[in-house]
Scaffold this motif. Structure first.
Motif, mmCIF file in Angstrom:
data_model
loop_
_atom_site.group_PDB
_atom_site.id
_atom_site.type_symbol
_atom_site.label_atom_id
_atom_site.label_comp_id
_atom_site.label_asym_id
_atom_site.label_seq_id
_atom_site.Cartn_x
_atom_site.Cartn_y
_atom_site.Cartn_z
ATOM 1 N N ILE A 71 15.504 52.614 19.387
ATOM 2 C CA ILE A 71 14.593 53.654 19.867
ATOM 3 C C ILE A 71 13.421 52.965 20.576
ATOM 4 C CG2 ILE A 71 12.980 55.470 19.197
ATOM 5 C CD1 ILE A 71 15.910 56.334 19.030
ATOM 6 N N GLN A 72 13.192 53.365 21.810
ATOM 7 C CA GLN A 72 12.149 52.754 22.630
ATOM 8 C C GLN A 72 10.819 53.445 22.336
ATOM 9 O OE1 GLN A 72 11.997 53.421 27.019
ATOM 10 N NE2 GLN A 72 12.418 51.226 27.138
ATOM 11 N N GLY A 73 10.046 52.840 21.446
ATOM 12 C CA GLY A 73 8.733 53.368 21.134
ATOM 13 C C GLY A 73 7.699 52.958 22.168
ATOM 14 N N SER A 74 6.459 53.368 21.942
ATOM 15 C CA SER A 74 5.416 53.194 22.953
ATOM 16 C C SER A 74 5.129 51.729 23.280
ATOM 17 C CB SER A 74 4.132 53.894 22.503
ATOM 18 O OG SER A 74 3.713 53.418 21.222
ATOM 19 N N ALA A 75 5.160 50.853 22.280
ATOM 20 C CA ALA A 75 4.878 49.443 22.548
ATOM 21 C C ALA A 75 6.054 48.731 23.185
ATOM 22 C CB ALA A 75 4.472 48.725 21.262
ATOM 23 N N HIS A 76 7.258 49.323 23.092
ATOM 24 C CA HIS A 76 8.383 48.793 23.858
ATOM 25 C C HIS A 76 8.119 48.976 25.358
ATOM 26 C CE1 HIS A 76 10.552 48.972 20.048
ATOM 27 N NE2 HIS A 76 11.645 48.466 20.613
ATOM 28 N N HIS A 95 7.375 41.143 21.487
ATOM 29 C CA HIS A 95 8.340 40.054 21.607
ATOM 30 C C HIS A 95 9.753 40.596 21.354
ATOM 31 C CE1 HIS A 95 5.153 37.027 21.723
ATOM 32 N NE2 HIS A 95 4.588 37.657 20.710
ATOM 33 N N PHE A 96 10.554 40.660 22.392
ATOM 34 C CA PHE A 96 11.944 41.062 22.231
ATOM 35 C C PHE A 96 12.771 39.843 21.805
ATOM 36 C CE2 PHE A 96 10.064 43.961 25.343
ATOM 37 C CZ PHE A 96 10.341 45.179 24.750
ATOM 38 N N ASN A 97 13.828 40.088 21.035
ATOM 39 C CA ASN A 97 14.673 39.002 20.519
ATOM 40 C C ASN A 97 13.865 37.990 19.705
ATOM 41 O OD1 ASN A 97 17.145 39.932 21.767
ATOM 42 N ND2 ASN A 97 16.268 39.251 23.720
ATOM 43 N N TYR A 98 12.898 38.509 18.975
ATOM 44 C CA TYR A 98 12.104 37.678 18.068
ATOM 45 C C TYR A 98 12.954 37.345 16.838
ATOM 46 C CZ TYR A 98 8.242 36.377 14.939
ATOM 47 O OH TYR A 98 7.405 35.720 14.071
ATOM 48 N N CYS A 151 9.531 42.385 17.863
ATOM 49 C CA CYS A 151 8.289 42.201 17.111
ATOM 50 C C CYS A 151 7.145 42.844 17.884
ATOM 51 C CB CYS A 151 8.015 40.716 16.887
ATOM 52 S SG CYS A 151 6.661 40.397 15.737
ATOM 53 N N LEU A 152 6.491 43.805 17.270
ATOM 54 C CA LEU A 152 5.457 44.597 17.917
ATOM 55 C C LEU A 152 4.091 43.907 17.843
ATOM 56 C CD1 LEU A 152 6.472 48.066 16.399
ATOM 57 C CD2 LEU A 152 7.181 47.087 18.601
ATOM 58 N N PRO A 153 3.137 44.342 18.670
ATOM 59 C CA PRO A 153 1.783 43.779 18.621
ATOM 60 C C PRO A 153 1.134 43.967 17.250
ATOM 61 C CG PRO A 153 2.096 45.030 20.638
ATOM 62 C CD PRO A 153 3.295 45.300 19.785
ATOM 63 N N GLN A 154 0.301 43.017 16.886
ATOM 64 C CA GLN A 154 -0.400 43.082 15.602
ATOM 65 C C GLN A 154 -1.509 44.129 15.673
ATOM 66 O OE1 GLN A 154 -1.513 38.939 15.197
ATOM 67 N NE2 GLN A 154 0.319 38.493 13.986
ATOM 68 N N LYS A 208 19.139 52.703 11.300
ATOM 69 C CA LYS A 208 18.625 51.481 10.683
ATOM 70 C C LYS A 208 17.143 51.381 10.996
ATOM 71 C CE LYS A 208 19.064 46.412 10.880
ATOM 72 N NZ LYS A 208 19.846 45.268 11.442
ATOM 73 N N ILE A 209 16.359 51.029 10.000
ATOM 74 C CA ILE A 209 14.922 50.841 10.186
ATOM 75 C C ILE A 209 14.567 49.444 9.720
ATOM 76 C CG2 ILE A 209 12.607 51.719 9.697
ATOM 77 C CD1 ILE A 209 15.254 53.971 8.545
ATOM 78 N N TYR A 210 13.782 48.715 10.517
ATOM 79 C CA TYR A 210 13.309 47.403 10.074
ATOM 80 C C TYR A 210 11.815 47.251 10.362
ATOM 81 C CZ TYR A 210 13.889 45.706 14.977
ATOM 82 O OH TYR A 210 13.814 45.516 16.343
ATOM 83 N N THR A 211 11.134 46.487 9.514
ATOM 84 C CA THR A 211 9.711 46.244 9.708
ATOM 85 C C THR A 211 9.482 45.574 11.052
ATOM 86 O OG1 THR A 211 9.297 46.058 7.334
ATOM 87 C CG2 THR A 211 7.674 45.058 8.798
ATOM 88 N N GLY A 212 8.510 46.096 11.826
ATOM 89 C CA GLY A 212 8.352 45.679 13.207
ATOM 90 C C GLY A 212 7.209 44.742 13.506
ATOM 91 N N ILE A 213 6.424 44.327 12.516
ATOM 92 C CA ILE A 213 5.277 43.451 12.782
ATOM 93 C C ILE A 213 5.286 42.282 11.801
ATOM 94 C CG2 ILE A 213 2.757 43.275 12.880
ATOM 95 C CD1 ILE A 213 2.556 46.111 13.655
ATOM 96 N N ASN A 214 4.970 41.100 12.299
ATOM 97 C CA ASN A 214 4.737 39.933 11.454
ATOM 98 C C ASN A 214 3.234 39.729 11.376
ATOM 99 O OD1 ASN A 214 5.058 37.605 9.940
ATOM 100 N ND2 ASN A 214 5.371 36.302 11.725
ATOM 101 N N GLN A 215 2.655 40.089 10.222
ATOM 102 C CA GLN A 215 1.193 40.161 10.153
ATOM 103 C C GLN A 215 0.724 40.109 8.706
ATOM 104 O OE1 GLN A 215 -1.581 43.050 12.634
ATOM 105 N NE2 GLN A 215 -0.525 44.190 11.062
ATOM 106 N N GLU A 216 -0.334 39.333 8.464
ATOM 107 C CA GLU A 216 -1.009 39.317 7.169
ATOM 108 C C GLU A 216 -2.356 40.018 7.322
ATOM 109 O OE1 GLU A 216 -0.103 38.007 4.103
ATOM 110 O OE2 GLU A 216 1.901 37.633 4.927
#
Length: 337
Positions: A154-159, A181-184, A242-245, A301-309
């Protein structure tokens, strides 16, 4: 598609497009369930709720964990599961095909997003605890199963354009990674042991990615159980978008983090009863970003989209409470223009 014809050192590429037209989807049978009826696979990434939502018990297998997920979020039970950090996922199915109805949104992924009610920034856009999950869909008219069909994202806004997010410039100014980041690809490494002192929390579980970056998933005082999924192997690798932080420390002192909302298209990103928590199947795209024309979907399928602490809040981790067919529930929500 590309056809390459070559002879010796001479080569020609011919580009062409193949259009696939599916037969219309029959309406669901009387008595079809609007909610999740199957869980095919569940593998969270590292996270502070991993092994707790749902609860892992020693000896549990992959099948046991899948069943626990179904017991939590199937049939509108509205329990909660965590997907952990970037890439952690769940794959679900239904007792019917969710129809793609022209001009309307078709399904909703239920999460636990909410808005901040005491943000010290008076001019802040909407946000609070928005931990977006990327959504993938698949159509299976031949009942092949989720492992043998083509998946689309699904192409969301940040895509489309992350610079249009209301908080983009704020996050950029704070030094966040604001690229999509695509193909992260990220890999997590099982720790040799659990931390025995607070000093070891900051170097708890190592990760590295295909962007040349590495770091640690941090332990915190609120969750003492292991954060690495205990039924998994020695390493865990995930690939996706991987979406923006989106997290900003609005206090400036590490005490008040706000995770801002993306405009549309993700799970656990908007309050469940608002329109932008709902998804139009027509937003699905292929790996090249081209739109596809699916008459419906059988698997999500749903997966977490951000790598962020996020400081004391811990990692960004998508949480899921269920998925619902909006058409069977007689909810009519117009798609975005």
């Amino acid at each position: 598609m590309k056809l390459t014809v070559s002879q010796g050192d001479i080569s020609f590429d011919y580009h062409f497009t193949v259009f696939v037209e599916y037969a219309p989807v029959d309406p669901p049978a009387e008595g079809s369930n609007p909610y999740v009826t199957k869980v095919f696979d569940y593998m969270p990434a590292v996270g502070q709720f991993t092994n707790e939502l749902p609860k892992y018990e020693e000896g549990d297998t992959q099948e046991d964990m899948n069943q626990k997920v179904l017991e939590a979020i199937g049939d509108n039970k509205r329990g909660m599961i965590t997907l952990g950090g970037f890439g952690g996922y769940v794959t679900v199915g239904f007792d019917h095909t969710i129809q793609n109805v022209e001009g309307l949104r078709d399904f909703r992924v239920l999460g636990n997003a909410f808005y901040a009610n005491a943000n010290p920034n008076p001019n802040a856009p909407e946000g609070g605890s928005c931990e977006p999950g990327v959504i993938m869909v698949a159509y299976d008219p031949d009942n092949l199963g989720p492992d043998k069909v083509q998946w689309y994202e699904i192409q969301g806004s940040a895509h489309v354009d992350p610079t249009q997010e209301a908080w983009y410039e704020m996050a950029k100014g704070k030094g966040n990674d604001v690229e999509t980041h695509f193909n992260y690809r990220i890999t997590y490494y099982r720790p040799d042991s659990e931390p025995t002192s607070r000093e070891e929390w900051g170097t708890y579980i190592k990760w590295d990615d295909n962007q040349g970056k590495s770091g640690y998933k941090v332990k915190n005082q609120y969750h003492a159980q292991p954060y690495y999924p205990q039924w998994a192997g020695e390493t865990l690798s995930f690939t996706g978008t991987c979406l923006p932080q989106n997290a900003i420390d609005e206090s400036g002192a590490g005490s008040y983090f706000v995770l801002y909302k993306f405009r549309y298209g993700y799970a656990d990103n908007e309050i469940n009863n608002l329109d932008d928590s709902a998804i139009d199947i027509s937003w699905a795209v292929d790996s090249s970003g081209d739109k596809v024309n699916l008459p419906g979907v059988d698997y999500i399928k749903i997966y977490t989209g951000i790598n962020q602490e996020n400081g004391w809040l811990g990692e960004c981790s998508t949480e899921i409470m269920g998925v619902e067919d909006l058409h069977l529930l007689k909810q009519s929500i117009a798609t975005r223009p």
